[in-house]
Scaffold this active site. Structure first.
Site, PDB file in Angstrom:
ATOM      1  N   SER A 147       0.858  -1.175   0.000  1.00 32.12           N
ATOM      2  CA  SER A 147       0.000   0.000   0.000  1.00 32.12           C
ATOM      3  C   SER A 147       0.899   1.231   0.000  1.00 32.12           C
ATOM      4  O   SER A 147       1.879   1.285   0.746  1.00 32.12           O
ATOM      5  CB  SER A 147      -0.886   0.001   1.250  1.00 32.12           C
ATOM      6  OG  SER A 147      -1.484   1.269   1.429  1.00 32.12           O
ATOM      7  N   SER A 148       0.549   2.227  -0.785  1.00 30.50           N
ATOM      8  CA  SER A 148       1.362   3.447  -0.818  1.00 30.50           C
ATOM      9  C   SER A 148       1.376   4.141   0.541  1.00 30.50           C
ATOM     10  O   SER A 148       2.300   4.891   0.845  1.00 30.50           O
ATOM     11  CB  SER A 148       0.857   4.396  -1.908  1.00 30.50           C
ATOM     12  OG  SER A 148      -0.489   4.746  -1.662  1.00 30.50           O
ATOM     13  N   GLU A 177      -2.903  -7.503  -7.082  1.00 31.29           N
ATOM     14  CA  GLU A 177      -1.507  -7.900  -7.291  1.00 31.29           C
ATOM     15  C   GLU A 177      -1.219  -9.230  -6.607  1.00 31.29           C
ATOM     16  O   GLU A 177      -0.556 -10.106  -7.183  1.00 31.29           O
ATOM     17  CB  GLU A 177      -0.557  -6.821  -6.744  1.00 31.29           C
ATOM     18  CG  GLU A 177      -0.546  -5.555  -7.551  1.00 31.29           C
ATOM     19  CD  GLU A 177       0.238  -4.429  -6.905  1.00 31.29           C
ATOM     20  OE1 GLU A 177       0.441  -3.401  -7.577  1.00 31.29           O
ATOM     21  OE2 GLU A 177       0.641  -4.543  -5.725  1.00 31.29           O
TER      22      GLU A 177
END
Length: 193
Positions: free
Chosen positions: A9-10, A82
């Site tokens: 997660s960013s 992903e």
């Protein structure tokens, strides 16, 4: 040289960047060209590229996929996609639990026996062993120094996070007390009328 895909997660990019820079680059000996990590310009999607296609291509070409699992990860559709794609493609998976994320929260995401905590020294050593068995051999002294530096920085980052959380909770308590006091004054004024 094996290729690595880091699914994260960013929101967690700072801690994952530490992992990339210290564990994978310094400790294992990978270069930026061997790592796909979208939260860094040197390892992410170049300007002008189609983002989903670029991610897909890098996932298909990677040998290893690190799944940096956190609450943020589980809430991200992109991360879950992903992870699913990496599983379907049969990539060698390294599910890593960030922060204080618990094994029992992982649930259906992945076989919990395969997960490791990001601060587990023995599991970090196993990661190095996997890369060594694939022809990437860093010296023991280089690896130990990098691993120890990473664990130290990770501990410092967690201490700061706890400090911010505690401070934040105290701020909220003060804010709630102030709001309750204003509410009480407003009710008292209304009752006086």
């Amino acid at each position: 040289m094996p290729k690595v895909f880091i699914s994260h997660s960013s929101i967690d990019k700072d801690i994952v960047r530490l992992f990339k820079d210290i564990i994978l680059k310094e400790g294992v000996g990978l270069s930026d060209a061997d790592i796909f990590f979208t939260s860094s310009p040197e390892t992410g999607v170049p300007i002008g590229e189609n983002i989903p296609q670029y991610i897909k291509n890098n996932l298909m070409e990677c040998d290893f996929a690190f799944l940096m699992i956190s609450e943020n990860y589980k809430k991200s559709e992109v991360c879950l996609n992903e992870m699913g794609a990496a599983m379907i493609l049969g990539k060698k998976l390294f599910p890593i639990l960030l922060y204080d994320y618990d094994f029992d929260k992982v649930g259906w995401l992945i076989d919990r026996d395969l997960c490791a905590r990001i601060d587990d020294e023995e599991r970090l050593d196993e990661i190095r062993d996997v890369f060594n068995s694939n022809g990437i051999a860093s010296s023991t002294s280089v690896w130990n120094r990098a691993r120890n530096t990473f664990l130290q920085k990770l501990s410092q980052a967690e201490d700061k996070t706890e400090e911010v959380v505690v401070k934040g909770l105290l701020d909220y308590q003060i804010e709630i007390s102030d709001s309750q006091e204003k509410y009480k004054k407003n009710v008292d004024c209304l009752n006086a009328v």
